[in-house]
Design a protein around this motif. Structure first.
Motif, short mmCIF file in Angstrom:
data_model
loop_
_atom_site.label_atom_id
_atom_site.label_comp_id
_atom_site.label_asym_id
_atom_site.label_seq_id
_atom_site.Cartn_x
_atom_site.Cartn_y
_atom_site.Cartn_z
N LYS A 1 0.84 -1.21 0.00
CA LYS A 1 0.00 0.00 0.00
C LYS A 1 0.87 1.25 0.00
N LEU B 1 0.97 4.11 -2.84
CA LEU B 1 0.68 5.51 -2.51
C LEU B 1 1.83 6.42 -2.91
N TYR C 1 -0.78 6.21 -6.37
CA TYR C 1 -2.04 5.48 -6.26
C TYR C 1 -3.03 6.27 -5.42
N LEU D 1 -6.47 5.95 -3.33
CA LEU D 1 -7.40 5.01 -2.70
C LEU D 1 -8.86 5.33 -3.01
N PHE E 1 -8.26 -1.57 0.08
CA PHE E 1 -7.51 -0.38 -0.33
C PHE E 1 -7.82 0.08 -1.75
N SER E 2 -9.09 -0.08 -2.15
CA SER E 2 -9.51 0.49 -3.43
C SER E 2 -10.95 0.94 -3.30
#
Length: 138
Positions: A9, A13, A17, A19, A49-50
């Motif tokens: 994650k 990030l 990325y 979230l 986490f999406s």
């Protein structure tokens, strides 16, 4: 060094990325080589986490339906250090993914893929080959 889902994650990030945006996770040719625990962890990561409505697409083999020639190839690949570790029965895919936070599950076997995309692909894909898509439940 074993990487945690938190590490993944943080790397995502750091690479930009978001979230909160819908994401498509493509795992073609990946899932069969993962342990069942790793598949569960990966699916948990995607759900956790999406954004809702994000999707996962992956390929898998129904190992009980593999041809003898495919089993021989799988044994050769295993001899090189990459055994197949994960298999699904197509009859259980929807329940499997629903229990893990997914909806709108579509599972296509080789005959369905052939019908939709091309009558010529059967010579290159094993009858046990499946492609599944699912969305993160809202």
């Amino acid at each position: 060094v074993k990487e945690t889902l938190e590490d993944l994650k943080n790397k995502l990030l750091a690479a930009g990325y978001d979230l909160l945006k819908k994401t498509v996770f493509t795992l073609g040719g990946v899932v069969p080589y993962l342990t069942p625990e790793a598949v569960d962890n990966l699916l948990h990561f995607i759900v956790s986490f999406s954004a809702p409505g994000s999707s996962v697409i992956f390929t898998y083999h129904h190992m009980e339906a593999c041809s003898e020639s495919f089993n021989q190839i799988a044994q050769q690949i295993a001899g090189l250090g990459e055994p197949f570790r994960f298999s699904l029965n197509p009859l259980h895919v929807e329940k499997f993914l629903s229990e893990r936070g997914f909806t709108n599950v579509y599972n296509l076997n080789i005959d369905q893929i052939k019908e939709i995309y091309s009558p010529h692909i059967t010579s290159i894909l094993e009858p046990s080959y499946n492609v599944v898509t699912a969305e993160v439940r809202k």
